[in-house]
Design a protein around this motif. Structure first.
Motif, PDB file in Angstrom:
ATOM      1  N   SER A  60       0.831  -1.201   0.000  1.00  0.00           N
ATOM      2  CA  SER A  60       0.000   0.000   0.000  1.00  0.00           C
ATOM      3  C   SER A  60       0.868   1.254   0.000  1.00  0.00           C
ATOM      4  N   TYR A  61       0.467   2.241  -0.784  1.00  0.00           N
ATOM      5  CA  TYR A  61       1.192   3.508  -0.833  1.00  0.00           C
ATOM      6  C   TYR A  61       0.606   4.445   0.225  1.00  0.00           C
ATOM      7  N   LEU A  62       1.303   4.546   1.344  1.00  0.00           N
ATOM      8  CA  LEU A  62       0.770   5.206   2.537  1.00  0.00           C
ATOM      9  C   LEU A  62       0.455   6.693   2.415  1.00  0.00           C
ATOM     10  N   PRO A  63       1.226   7.460   1.686  1.00  0.00           N
ATOM     11  CA  PRO A  63       0.874   8.880   1.618  1.00  0.00           C
ATOM     12  C   PRO A  63      -0.560   9.105   1.127  1.00  0.00           C
ATOM     13  N   LEU A  64      -1.070   8.199   0.327  1.00  0.00           N
ATOM     14  CA  LEU A  64      -2.455   8.314  -0.129  1.00  0.00           C
ATOM     15  C   LEU A  64      -3.396   7.411   0.666  1.00  0.00           C
TER      16      LEU A  64
END
Ligand SMILES: [Zn+2]
Length: 120
Positions: free
Chosen positions: A66-70
């Motif tokens: 998962s791409y955490l900033p988003l």
């Protein structure tokens, strides 16, 4: 289950192989070792780790990142805006609330501080 997958957010992806055993040896182990060591440097987290520590929901998925900033922000918005009234209209939707899919699955992610949860 529709309305509960992080893939729908466009922030999460499956890599290489949908079998945890692939990541036990050879090329898979090399990839997984690198992801665990360096994924966070690029903003990525494995949301579905082992359930040690009391994580609920999906079983371990070494391939799912998962791409955490988003995704952290998307999870916060999901928690504010989505209710069980939104998870209807398909076969099996009647078990969403009894299973607690929002609390146990959508919010059942590792690295909650980074993913937008309140603890772990
Ligand atoms: Zn996935």
């Amino acid at each position: 289950m529709p309305s509960t997958s992080r893939h729908h957010w466009g922030t999460d992806m499956d890599l290489n192989n949908l079998n945890n055993k692939f990541f036990d040896s050879g090329e898979g182990l090399k990839i997984y070792t690198w992801l665990k060591a360096h994924g966070a440097e690029y903003g990525f987290c494995q949301p579905y780790t082992t359930k040690e520590g009391g994580r609920t929901g999906y079983e371990e998925e070494r391939w799912h990142w998962s791409y955490l900033p988003l995704s952290g922000e998307f999870l916060n918005q999901y928690k504010k805006e989505v209710t069980y009234k939104d998870i209807t209209g398909f076969e099996g939707s009647e078990v969403a609330k009894p299973m607690g899919v929002i609390k146990n699955y959508v919010e059942g992610v590792a690295c909650k501080k980074l993913c937008g949860g309140s603890s772990v």
